[in-house]
Write a protein that holds these residues in place. Structure first.
Motif, short mmCIF file in Angstrom:
data_model
loop_
_atom_site.label_atom_id
_atom_site.label_comp_id
_atom_site.label_asym_id
_atom_site.label_seq_id
_atom_site.Cartn_x
_atom_site.Cartn_y
_atom_site.Cartn_z
N UNK A 92 0.85 -1.16 -0.15
CA UNK A 92 0.01 -0.05 -0.13
C UNK A 92 0.93 1.22 -0.07
N UNK A 93 0.76 2.22 -0.99
CA UNK A 93 1.24 3.55 -0.76
C UNK A 93 0.70 4.18 0.09
N UNK A 94 1.53 5.13 0.87
CA UNK A 94 1.13 5.98 1.96
C UNK A 94 1.23 7.47 1.39
N UNK A 95 -0.02 8.05 1.49
CA UNK A 95 -0.10 9.56 1.44
C UNK A 95 -0.51 10.00 2.64
N UNK A 96 0.71 10.74 3.46
CA UNK A 96 0.67 10.88 4.93
C UNK A 96 0.35 12.42 4.79
N UNK A 97 -0.46 12.78 5.95
CA UNK A 97 -1.01 13.96 6.46
C UNK A 97 -0.37 14.16 7.86
N UNK A 98 0.72 15.17 8.08
CA UNK A 98 0.95 15.38 9.30
C UNK A 98 0.69 16.42 10.11
N UNK A 99 0.34 16.28 11.32
CA UNK A 99 -0.42 17.61 12.11
C UNK A 99 0.68 17.58 13.13
N UNK A 100 1.08 19.06 13.33
CA UNK A 100 1.83 19.42 14.40
C UNK A 100 1.57 20.44 15.38
N UNK A 101 1.48 20.50 16.68
CA UNK A 101 1.11 21.51 17.44
C UNK A 101 2.37 21.86 18.19
N UNK A 102 3.57 21.58 17.69
CA UNK A 102 5.01 22.16 18.25
C UNK A 102 4.86 21.66 19.89
N UNK A 103 5.49 22.45 20.64
CA UNK A 103 5.99 22.15 21.88
C UNK A 103 4.58 22.63 22.82
N UNK A 104 3.59 22.90 22.34
CA UNK A 104 2.50 23.45 23.14
C UNK A 104 1.50 22.52 23.32
N UNK A 105 0.50 23.01 24.16
CA UNK A 105 -0.85 22.45 24.02
C UNK A 105 -1.90 22.83 23.32
N UNK A 106 -2.31 22.16 22.20
CA UNK A 106 -3.45 22.81 21.04
C UNK A 106 -4.54 21.66 21.04
N UNK A 107 -5.11 21.30 22.12
CA UNK A 107 -5.99 20.31 22.06
C UNK A 107 -7.17 20.51 21.17
#
Length: 178
Positions: A9-24
């Motif tokens: 299966x080929x992957x098409x990735x979505x990467x989510x980052x909130x950095x070093x904080x809290x971003x619920x």
């Protein structure tokens, strides 16, 4: 979903980052069926969430039955490899994360944390969105932003040349030019 020549299966990735904080609010917005379905509709296969100090734990999914696979982690010494492997990045509005992603030429959706006291991040994200370098959203409108984004409309970001500014500052401070 597509497969490579070996049937993997080929992957098409979505990467989510909130950095070093809290971003619920961002993590919670990503953890909705509507967002996962929109990502799947657009051909993405995997969603990886860097959740920082947040307390909201997203649901994990294996990606079976054609659904988007979801995984998460809190911190990593660097997110460079995650950014490189991503087809789409969804990020908090921190300048480091924004410019690191733009320099890599990755499509970017910036989600502004409206809970911050001094929301200078909003100004940066809004300005870069106006220049069509990225898409800007708030947590509550993320699903709509994903539905309407046109990746072809993005304009590549070209970092400016800081040498004239540095030369001017050095001259002002009385330093000799090299």
């Amino acid at each position: 979903m597509g497969e490579d020549q070996k049937g993997k299966r080929l992957k098409r990735i979505v990467f989510v980052t909130v950095g070093t904080t809290s971003f619920d609010a961002l993590v919670r917005a990503m953890d909705t069926q509507a967002v996962r379905e929109e990502l799947r509709r657009r051909g993405y296969t995997d969603l990886l969430i860097q959740m920082g100090r947040g307390s909201y734990i997203p649901s994990k999914f294996s990606g079976e039955d054609g659904l988007v696979a979801v995984d998460y982690f809190t911190f990593s010494p660097t997110i460079a490899d995650y950014l490189l492997s991503a087809e789409l990045v969804i990020s908090h509005a921190g300048s480091g994360s924004i410019f690191e992603t733009l320099r890599l030429g990755k499509p970017l959706v910036v989600v502004v944390n409206e809970d911050l006291m001094d929301n200078h991040q909003s100004e940066l994200a809004d300005e870069l969105a106006a220049r069509k370098h990225l898409f800007c959203s708030r947590p509550q409108s993320l699903g709509q932003a994903l539905r309407t984004m046109d990746l072809e409309a993005l304009v590549p970001y070209s970092p400016g040349d800081a040498r004239p500014v540095a030369t001017h500052i050095n001259k002002f401070l009385g330093f000799q030019a090299d």
